[in-house]
Design a protein around this motif. Structure first.
Motif, mmCIF file in Angstrom:
data_model
loop_
_atom_site.group_PDB
_atom_site.id
_atom_site.type_symbol
_atom_site.label_atom_id
_atom_site.label_comp_id
_atom_site.label_asym_id
_atom_site.label_seq_id
_atom_site.Cartn_x
_atom_site.Cartn_y
_atom_site.Cartn_z
ATOM 1 N N ASP A 30 0.804 -1.232 0.000
ATOM 2 C CA ASP A 30 0.000 0.000 0.000
ATOM 3 C C ASP A 30 0.834 1.277 0.000
ATOM 4 O O ASP A 30 0.267 2.365 0.068
ATOM 5 N N VAL A 151 1.021 2.369 -6.865
ATOM 6 C CA VAL A 151 0.627 1.912 -5.538
ATOM 7 C C VAL A 151 0.929 0.415 -5.459
ATOM 8 O O VAL A 151 0.564 -0.348 -6.348
ATOM 9 N N ALA A 207 -8.394 7.763 12.043
ATOM 10 C CA ALA A 207 -8.650 6.679 11.085
ATOM 11 C C ALA A 207 -8.711 7.227 9.663
ATOM 12 O O ALA A 207 -8.213 6.602 8.719
ATOM 13 N N ALA A 208 -9.307 8.407 9.503
ATOM 14 C CA ALA A 208 -9.410 9.003 8.161
ATOM 15 C C ALA A 208 -8.029 9.374 7.621
ATOM 16 O O ALA A 208 -7.754 9.209 6.425
ATOM 17 N N ASP A 210 -5.133 7.880 8.449
ATOM 18 C CA ASP A 210 -4.468 6.619 8.099
ATOM 19 C C ASP A 210 -5.027 6.070 6.786
ATOM 20 O O ASP A 210 -4.286 5.587 5.928
ATOM 21 N N ASP A 211 -6.335 6.159 6.647
ATOM 22 C CA ASP A 211 -7.018 5.703 5.442
ATOM 23 C C ASP A 211 -6.561 6.461 4.196
ATOM 24 O O ASP A 211 -6.575 5.927 3.092
ATOM 25 N N ARG A 317 -3.274 12.826 0.259
ATOM 26 C CA ARG A 317 -2.931 11.817 -0.748
ATOM 27 C C ARG A 317 -1.959 12.380 -1.777
ATOM 28 O O ARG A 317 -0.998 11.709 -2.168
ATOM 29 N N HIS A 324 -3.957 9.189 -7.598
ATOM 30 C CA HIS A 324 -5.382 9.551 -7.700
ATOM 31 C C HIS A 324 -5.832 10.170 -6.385
ATOM 32 O O HIS A 324 -6.466 9.492 -5.570
#
Lengths: 404, 404
Positions: A30, A151, A207-208, A210-211, A317, A324
């Motif tokens: 990932d 990725v 969590a968001a 890390d996501d 990101r 993306h």
């Protein structure tokens, strides 16, 4: 009010690309390649057998059945490469190097299975090249196999290993310090008094982060006295931090510690033309000679997570090298008529029926409906200039993780 | 040859559901709820203000502008609940509990912003209930908020925190021991001699296991002497293991350590009607009085990962409680004509153009093209009874992670 795009551009301008680091292959899942990976070798590195059978010269097989001596056994991994003399056959296993002099492999099923040191009888002809994997058929030496921005999933990790990469250069994950404030907040698991609620933004935003490919560090129940808030923050910033993300303490009220602490220290607090998520802040805080980006989200959990989706997730990101940054977007027709405030972009929680191309609102527009958000699989957008949306109107839909 | 469905059913029958464990909220991301989560409390737990402003009785507002005394200040988190006397207004902040006696909130923008201890002048009327979030509007006490089987993302973690859950009961991740064998294998980073290749299946399958929600433990370069293989395996099985997953050592050749070790010990080796991935094995190995499921995948990396997709991934996800064990599937038209062997189901690597509904093969059918697999975003299926596929024919497409 500040347009959504303007605030998004402001936040995007704050957070720099993170740079790269080297990780072991086992830790690469990932992660996102930060440099092109070219292969130093061909794949396969040598011509090899695609079958268990006998390495032969195709021209030697005529007048069937034909019997040939089997001087050698070539299992996979044999490295001394015994050449094949004309009129002979070496037993060979799948993946074993094709002997010099051989040009084909007869599968064991077309033979009597003769052993090395004895003979083999072959029933059928093979063409030159048959059952042989040529050197470089998969990858040529020097070929770019995985471009920067890839990725790394299982197949990409497999390919990297196959070309001999024990480590990979990947984008460093953005390090995000998540702060939550609010004197009404009590940790989950603790009893509530009247007027108190459980703190949910901290674990939700961590969590968001890390996501989104970031690395969250969570600091909850930060004191709402400005001096204590700042000393807690400064202590936390002794660890390297790419972004400080707060929730709460930014609306029009009194007792807004985030606003009181940051407004005189480089962070601009604005109203953004959005529902939910109007009160936003962004800027840079000076710590020990460094400028640390700060984004302040509203305290209501739904406003907070929707604002994160709009302003923070794509920026994290992008900073972490993701090819993306945005959520996948589709168009769909709304299942029912809706109202939206003039001059504000509404982000509604919805469920998408991809078969019929219909999106249904989940819960009302009210920003406090966390249960509705948790049952949504998408957000959809009602534009600033729209106040009424007729059933069947097409809207932009942002897909949240659809297979959660 | 064994039909694909029959072997899939065999593998599915080997791996039991993992049971559950309790994790802290901070460790719950991407885990799967193993028990329904109901809320012990209403959300909001108490009626509260949706605005910064003044808590009032709507009926007191007439004859504008109207001036009211402001006896109390109610910030968020104030727990002593001062009631509101008729003809007065308490200053109130967003999220603060609505005082007993109040039935509405006037936003600060419609007032002169009068301070507690003085008076406030209000310009406009509000309806009873206006700017008030009622207790239980989001969630009622006792309501099921997250059913068993929910995959926990940021919004779900936020909701769990809001209802006071400090820990969650989730499915335990399946523990998978990944073994790779093969005397031709050399670790990535080490030089190759002629006849040797880099070991890629171990890290690839470990990543695939983790990706499927499992917990991989990797044991590479297991000796290919049967006695040594078994003693290495037995030592590794001292740690609890839900599945042993091997690659290599299963084809028709000599020197097949996996087959030689497991065939007499409970594992059936079969040919499955599939391309790639024909040589498969499945069964149970007895270790210290326990029966440990074993699945043996072929050694070629592409065969290995495609077999994992077909036989192992859905089983691991189901065992770990995932509500959607299979890859999302769509139908699409193939971009070019293809050939497929009679009597075998072909799984081709492809790229999907979702806009035109077209899937293009990536690389040839040959099972060794790892670079092609790493550039595919889907697999597509050519049935057992089909030998030629015309361009434009619709096929089943399995979506691999599309936004990697």
């Amino acid at each position: 009010m500040r347009p959504v795009e303007e605030h998004a551009a402001t936040v995007a301008g704050l957070v720099a690309a993170t740079g790269s680091e080297t990780v072991r292959l086992a830790d690469a899942r990932d992660r996102i390649l930060a440099a092109d990976l070219s292969s130093p070798l061909a794949l396969p590195p040598f011509a090899n057998s695609a079958m268990d059978g006998y390495a032969v010269r195709a021209a030697d097989l005529h007048g069937f059945p034909v019997t040939l001596p089997v001087p050698e056994d070539v299992p996979a991994g044999r490295v001394d490469g015994p050449p094949l003399a004309p009129g002979t056959a070496h037993r060979i296993m799948t993946g074993a190097p094709l002997p010099e002099g051989a040009d084909a492999v007869v599968q064991v099923e077309w033979t009597d299975g003769g052993l090395p040191g004895a003979t083999v009888t072959v029933e059928k002809a093979v063409d030159a090249g048959q059952n042989v994997r040529g050197a470089g058929e998969d990858v040529t030496a020097g070929e770019l196999v995985l471009p920067a921005g890839t990725v790394l999933g299982p197949a990409q990790i497999g390919l990297a290993a196959a070309v001999g990469a024990a480590e990979l250069v990947v984008h460093r994950r953005p390090r995000v310090l998540v702060l939550s404030t609010g004197s009404e907040l009590v940790a989950p698991g603790e009893p509530l008094r009247h007027g108190q609620i459980h703190e949910s933004n901290g674990p939700m935003l961590a969590a968001a982060v890390d996501d989104a490919g970031g690395e969250a560090r969570l600091l909850r129940f930060v004191p709402d006295d400005v001096a204590e808030f700042l000393s807690t923050l400064d202590a936390a910033l002794e660890q390297p931090t790419d972004l400080v993300l707060t929730s709460g303490g930014v609306s029009a009220g009194a007792y807004e510690v985030v606003k009181d602490a940051f407004a005189p220290r480089g962070v601009a607090f604005v109203k953004v033309a959005m529902q939910p998520g109007m009160p936003q802040g962004a800027g840079c805080y000076e710590h020990a000679g460094h400028s640390v980006p700060v984004v302040t989200l509203p305290g209501n959990p739904v406003s907070s997570l929707v604002s994160f989706e709009v302003f923070v997730r794509p920026v994290l990101r992008a900073a972490g090298g993701h090819p993306h940054p945005d959520r996948p977007r589709v168009r769909a027709r709304v299942s029912e008529s809706l109202r939206s405030p003039a001059g504000r972009r509404q982000l509604r929680r919805g469920r998408l029926d991809a078969v019929t191309g219909t999106v249904s609102p989940v819960g009302a527009a009210g920003s406090h409906l966390l249960a509705a958000l948790a049952h949504a699989d998408c957000l959809f957008v009602v534009g600033e200039d729209v106040t009424e949306v007729a059933a069947g109107t097409e809207v932009d839909v942002w897909l949240l993780d659809p297979v959660r």
